[in-house]
Design a protein around this motif. Sequence first.
Motif, PDB file in Angstrom:
ATOM      1  N   LEU A  98       0.801  -1.229   0.000  1.00  0.00           N
ATOM      2  CA  LEU A  98       0.000   0.000   0.000  1.00  0.00           C
ATOM      3  C   LEU A  98       0.835   1.281   0.000  1.00  0.00           C
ATOM      4  O   LEU A  98       0.447   2.258  -0.659  1.00  0.00           O
ATOM      5  CB  LEU A  98      -0.972  -0.020   1.171  1.00  0.00           C
ATOM      6  CG  LEU A  98      -2.069  -1.090   1.059  1.00  0.00           C
ATOM      7  CD1 LEU A  98      -2.968  -1.065   2.277  1.00  0.00           C
ATOM      8  CD2 LEU A  98      -2.888  -0.909  -0.213  1.00  0.00           C
ATOM      9  N   PRO A  99       1.979   1.339   0.698  1.00  0.00           N
ATOM     10  CA  PRO A  99       2.778   2.565   0.582  1.00  0.00           C
ATOM     11  C   PRO A  99       3.230   2.852  -0.849  1.00  0.00           C
ATOM     12  O   PRO A  99       3.265   4.019  -1.270  1.00  0.00           O
ATOM     13  CB  PRO A  99       3.972   2.289   1.506  1.00  0.00           C
ATOM     14  CG  PRO A  99       3.438   1.343   2.529  1.00  0.00           C
ATOM     15  CD  PRO A  99       2.504   0.459   1.766  1.00  0.00           C
ATOM     16  N   GLU A 145       0.276   4.287  -2.753  1.00  0.00           N
ATOM     17  CA  GLU A 145       0.031   5.685  -2.383  1.00  0.00           C
ATOM     18  C   GLU A 145       1.052   6.610  -3.028  1.00  0.00           C
ATOM     19  O   GLU A 145       0.705   7.681  -3.550  1.00  0.00           O
ATOM     20  CB  GLU A 145       0.060   5.812  -0.869  1.00  0.00           C
ATOM     21  CG  GLU A 145      -1.085   5.075  -0.175  1.00  0.00           C
ATOM     22  CD  GLU A 145      -0.877   4.940   1.320  1.00  0.00           C
ATOM     23  OE1 GLU A 145       0.192   5.382   1.813  1.00  0.00           O
ATOM     24  OE2 GLU A 145      -1.770   4.402   2.002  1.00  0.00           O
ATOM     25  N   ARG A 146       2.321   6.198  -2.998  1.00  0.00           N
ATOM     26  CA  ARG A 146       3.362   7.053  -3.586  1.00  0.00           C
ATOM     27  C   ARG A 146       3.197   7.189  -5.090  1.00  0.00           C
ATOM     28  O   ARG A 146       3.630   8.181  -5.678  1.00  0.00           O
ATOM     29  CB  ARG A 146       4.741   6.499  -3.243  1.00  0.00           C
ATOM     30  CG  ARG A 146       5.156   6.716  -1.787  1.00  0.00           C
ATOM     31  CD  ARG A 146       6.625   6.391  -1.576  1.00  0.00           C
ATOM     32  NE  ARG A 146       6.912   4.974  -1.783  1.00  0.00           N
ATOM     33  CZ  ARG A 146       6.930   4.053  -0.826  1.00  0.00           C
ATOM     34  NH1 ARG A 146       6.663   4.409   0.431  1.00  0.00           N
ATOM     35  NH2 ARG A 146       7.221   2.797  -1.102  1.00  0.00           N
ATOM     36  N   ILE A 189      -5.392   5.655  -6.014  1.00  0.00           N
ATOM     37  CA  ILE A 189      -6.360   5.566  -4.927  1.00  0.00           C
ATOM     38  C   ILE A 189      -6.834   4.127  -4.816  1.00  0.00           C
ATOM     39  O   ILE A 189      -7.201   3.509  -5.825  1.00  0.00           O
ATOM     40  CB  ILE A 189      -7.567   6.483  -5.191  1.00  0.00           C
ATOM     41  CG1 ILE A 189      -7.121   7.936  -5.305  1.00  0.00           C
ATOM     42  CG2 ILE A 189      -8.632   6.328  -4.097  1.00  0.00           C
ATOM     43  CD1 ILE A 189      -8.204   8.853  -5.839  1.00  0.00           C
TER      44      ILE A 189
END
Length: 405
Positions: free
Chosen positions: A303-304, A307-308, A312
């Motif tokens: 997930l990081p 996000e980066r 979404i």
Amino acid sequence: MALQAYLRKAIRTGQLKVRLPGGTLLEFGDGSGPPISVSITSPAWLTRIASNPGLALGEAYMDGGLVLEQGGIWDFAELVGRNFVHRPPKRASWLARQVLDWRLQANARATARRNVAHHYDLSVEFYRRFLDPDLQYSCAYFPRPDAALEEAQVAKKRHLLAKLLVGPGHRVLDIGCGWGGLGLTLAEEAGAEVDGITLSTEQLATAQARAEAAGMAQRARFSLTDYRDVEGPYDRIVSVGMFEHVGRPNFQAYFDQVARLLTDDGVAVIHSIGRSEGPNFTQPWIAKYIFPGGYIPALSEVLPAVERAGLIVTDVEILRLHYADTLRCWRERFMAQRQEIAALYDERFCRMWEFYLCISELAFRYRDHMVFQLQLAKRIDAVPLTRDYIGETESRLARPERRVA
């Protein structure tokens, strides 16, 4: 003896008898259930198993160092699996993971192609022996506990199509297209224009032949292409059972590429095996013999990077025992076709695959493995605000009259 002390702690339930070189018989467990007996054939194998069971146990079974005297390989593996609850999970240190990441999972283009060939360039006739007719080599989706494998694989594809919100004219990228089954379904049932990519020459040949035979070669195109070299844009991106081969050092590059290729109103669905207990190592026997360069990620690692990349997360679904049941079906079919598979390859190959299918099922049934499906977008309103559309779309796709010519 180190092995005896280890097994005394590891096997608390069931009956396991281990015959050592020289004839000494050790017994472990509480005596419940059917007895399982194995023998270790030499002092050398005993030393290897005791010093590194994660690697050497599978090697011993493959090469005759571990012989089953009572019960089969599944009986032995399942007994060990049931006792996993008695073993505290091992945590990989951050430094050790970093070293192994770059040593084993960097997966530069040439290495990635070589790693894929190791597993997926086996004869398609081999895979036909135990997969469903569509050659779906990933977790099925069982709508009912008694669903047949074929039904569950069709349900998996329709579940993905529903989440993709794919329709006629959409340009779709299938990253890791396998033997073409999902790409052909996207073209046939949704009317999409599909580009499927793989690094396996065997998969490519089969996918292209299937598209030609179905008269769909213009709408379902397949190529030998690394995901890092794809040009876009695409309205929809799907990846099923491929992210496990990306390698942890490449997570950011992977999702950056998904973001670059996806249109502003596009939708992507990533279907991957995951681990629910946090970051760890690839099982050493699996890494050496089955999936070199592979890594099963924790969502906390994935997930990081999502996000980066500016994506979404619009939906997350966890499939828990679906893969355990999928692997059970494959294992049972493999064993039913074992004689024919041995004729294609050899006895050692059969033992390797038996062991692989058994311990993989255990990972989902008793350990921390699961499957996650991430639905991703660039716009917060790219998908409906409730999940009702998923079931509604699946029901619509199940009606034959909805099939796109």
